[in-house]
Scaffold this motif. Sequence first.
Motif, PDB file in Angstrom:
ATOM      1  N   LEU A   1       0.824  -1.208   0.000  1.00 41.44           N
ATOM      2  CA  LEU A   1       0.000   0.000   0.000  1.00 41.44           C
ATOM      3  C   LEU A   1       0.856   1.254   0.000  1.00 41.44           C
ATOM      4  O   LEU A   1       0.504   2.259  -0.640  1.00 41.44           O
ATOM      5  CB  LEU A   1      -0.930  -0.006   1.219  1.00 41.44           C
ATOM      6  CG  LEU A   1      -2.064  -1.034   1.182  1.00 41.44           C
ATOM      7  CD1 LEU A   1      -2.800  -1.064   2.516  1.00 41.44           C
ATOM      8  CD2 LEU A   1      -3.031  -0.728   0.054  1.00 41.44           C
ATOM      9  N   MET A   2       1.959   1.233   0.718  1.00 44.15           N
ATOM     10  CA  MET A   2       2.867   2.384   0.695  1.00 44.15           C
ATOM     11  C   MET A   2       3.423   2.584  -0.707  1.00 44.15           C
ATOM     12  O   MET A   2       3.448   3.706  -1.234  1.00 44.15           O
ATOM     13  CB  MET A   2       3.992   2.173   1.705  1.00 44.15           C
ATOM     14  CG  MET A   2       5.064   3.265   1.708  1.00 44.15           C
ATOM     15  SD  MET A   2       4.446   4.947   2.013  1.00 44.15           S
ATOM     16  CE  MET A   2       3.842   4.787   3.697  1.00 44.15           C
TER      17      MET A   2
ATOM     18  N   VAL B   1      -2.202   3.582   6.030  1.00 44.50           N
ATOM     19  CA  VAL B   1      -0.944   3.456   5.282  1.00 44.50           C
ATOM     20  C   VAL B   1      -1.066   4.106   3.909  1.00 44.50           C
ATOM     21  O   VAL B   1      -0.178   4.854   3.475  1.00 44.50           O
ATOM     22  CB  VAL B   1      -0.545   1.973   5.143  1.00 44.50           C
ATOM     23  CG1 VAL B   1       0.650   1.828   4.206  1.00 44.50           C
ATOM     24  CG2 VAL B   1      -0.197   1.388   6.504  1.00 44.50           C
ATOM     25  N   PHE B   2      -2.161   3.848   3.212  1.00 44.04           N
ATOM     26  CA  PHE B   2      -2.321   4.409   1.874  1.00 44.04           C
ATOM     27  C   PHE B   2      -2.459   5.929   1.929  1.00 44.04           C
ATOM     28  O   PHE B   2      -1.875   6.643   1.109  1.00 44.04           O
ATOM     29  CB  PHE B   2      -3.530   3.792   1.181  1.00 44.04           C
ATOM     30  CG  PHE B   2      -3.651   4.168  -0.271  1.00 44.04           C
ATOM     31  CD1 PHE B   2      -2.745   3.687  -1.199  1.00 44.04           C
ATOM     32  CD2 PHE B   2      -4.662   5.012  -0.710  1.00 44.04           C
ATOM     33  CE1 PHE B   2      -2.844   4.031  -2.548  1.00 44.04           C
ATOM     34  CE2 PHE B   2      -4.770   5.356  -2.047  1.00 44.04           C
ATOM     35  CZ  PHE B   2      -3.855   4.868  -2.966  1.00 44.04           C
ATOM     36  N   VAL B   3      -3.211   6.430   2.891  1.00 46.61           N
ATOM     37  CA  VAL B   3      -3.360   7.884   3.039  1.00 46.61           C
ATOM     38  C   VAL B   3      -2.022   8.514   3.413  1.00 46.61           C
ATOM     39  O   VAL B   3      -1.677   9.595   2.926  1.00 46.61           O
ATOM     40  CB  VAL B   3      -4.440   8.216   4.091  1.00 46.61           C
ATOM     41  CG1 VAL B   3      -4.453   9.708   4.404  1.00 46.61           C
ATOM     42  CG2 VAL B   3      -5.814   7.787   3.594  1.00 46.61           C
ATOM     43  N   ALA B   4      -1.249   7.848   4.270  1.00 50.15           N
ATOM     44  CA  ALA B   4       0.082   8.355   4.617  1.00 50.15           C
ATOM     45  C   ALA B   4       0.968   8.440   3.379  1.00 50.15           C
ATOM     46  O   ALA B   4       1.722   9.412   3.203  1.00 50.15           O
ATOM     47  CB  ALA B   4       0.728   7.450   5.666  1.00 50.15           C
ATOM     48  N   ALA B   5       0.884   7.433   2.516  1.00 50.98           N
ATOM     49  CA  ALA B   5       1.670   7.448   1.280  1.00 50.98           C
ATOM     50  C   ALA B   5       1.247   8.607   0.380  1.00 50.98           C
ATOM     51  O   ALA B   5       2.095   9.283  -0.209  1.00 50.98           O
ATOM     52  CB  ALA B   5       1.510   6.116   0.543  1.00 50.98           C
ATOM     53  N   LEU B   6      -0.053   8.846   0.276  1.00 48.69           N
ATOM     54  CA  LEU B   6      -0.547   9.962  -0.539  1.00 48.69           C
ATOM     55  C   LEU B   6      -0.088  11.304   0.036  1.00 48.69           C
ATOM     56  O   LEU B   6       0.340  12.198  -0.699  1.00 48.69           O
ATOM     57  CB  LEU B   6      -2.073   9.932  -0.621  1.00 48.69           C
ATOM     58  CG  LEU B   6      -2.700   8.770  -1.391  1.00 48.69           C
ATOM     59  CD1 LEU B   6      -4.218   8.885  -1.362  1.00 48.69           C
ATOM     60  CD2 LEU B   6      -2.208   8.739  -2.836  1.00 48.69           C
TER      61      LEU B   6
END
Length: 433
Positions: free
Chosen positions: A73-74, A268-273
């Motif tokens: 996801l990252m 995790v995905f929102v952190a990557a964005l």
Amino acid sequence: MSAYDIALIVVALALLGAVALPRLLERRPLSFPIIYVGLGAVLFSVPGVATVDPIGNAVVTERLTELVIIVSLMGAGLKLDRPFDWRSWSSTWRLLGIALPLTIAAMALLAWGVVGLLPATAILLGAVVAPTDPVLAADIGAGAPLTELEEEHAPEHEWGTVQFALTSEAGLNDGLAFPFTNLAIVVAAALSADGAWLLDWVLVDVLYKIAAGVVVGYLVGEVIARTVFRAPATLQLAEVTAGAEALAATLLAYGLAELVGGYGFIAVFVAALALRHFEWEHDYYRELHDFAVMVERLLLSTVLVLFGGALVGGLLAPLTLPLALLGLALVFVIRPLAGVASFAGTSAPLPERAVISFFGIRGIGSFYYLSYALAHASFRQRELVVAADALWAFVGFVVLVSVVVHGVSASPVMEALDRRRGRASERNTDAES
């Protein structure tokens, strides 16, 4: 052969494959997952090698698949070079808001009405196999991050590109399928029909946990981004570990979200964005992305080799004909139709709609959700009218079909789509001239 020896072989294959296979398999009707599943099947067919039992080692299965997903996801979030807004992400919202619930509902209804499963098990089956997998979808998703913004913001591109749509869908739908997995668990545990459990599911499992995941992910992404881009690496040791911040952000976002009761996958995905959007034109994003992808490949290789071992160890033996037909219906009928329906009323060209709809790859996430749900005693005791090994056989069959069908067809289909785009671009240029 000892477990330690097997582990050494798996790690060696993972390292070699992560470096060599992307180049060897480029433009060939074969994929990284197919190779590793085959290697696992061969390795665990050797006399004296222990069998792989995902059911007997449920805790290891759950944690290993969980780790693969969050690292993936990252990497998926760091690939997306499109600024966040509702219009340019419309393809994502349509796949999440229409295709995902349609797939879950269709699978649950068929599992209940045709196969004969009880409601909670049917809902679980739908939730487990509905999400497009961020791990196995990486080969047809978006590429490495660019050092400039994506230029496709004209009205004709409102629906999005194939790669962007699949990557963004895979990044978010794992987390958004979690409420439905939890719905199956609470339905199994419900002792009365007074509706209190439904309200609790909506308020906690849907609203609070999604919101908590988004907030935690955004905060972690911002903090890590400021740490990375406001304090650039200057020491030799810092340069050697370049990109490791991606793994730190992954683990921190997931751990904190789970600690406050939110959905770690969404965090995790929102952190990557948030990390990707902090400073667009910086080449260090490639370091972050490459590090995440390398870790993901190592973990994924391990899981795929073990999956191949589980197949030769009898994972599919309990599979029944109705369950097999249901799995084929998902891959070839239900997901494609749900995907096409989600783009109704848009300007998306039909070939692109078809490709996005067909390549809803099922994979590691399905293994995680199933092991997670079966770990809850209330579910095991109240609703399982089929043995757990039959559910594992069904999910294993779906993932195997998806790995083979999508892995073989991805390269030629994407090449054909690129050729079509090239011809369309030439016609537009001639018309303008």
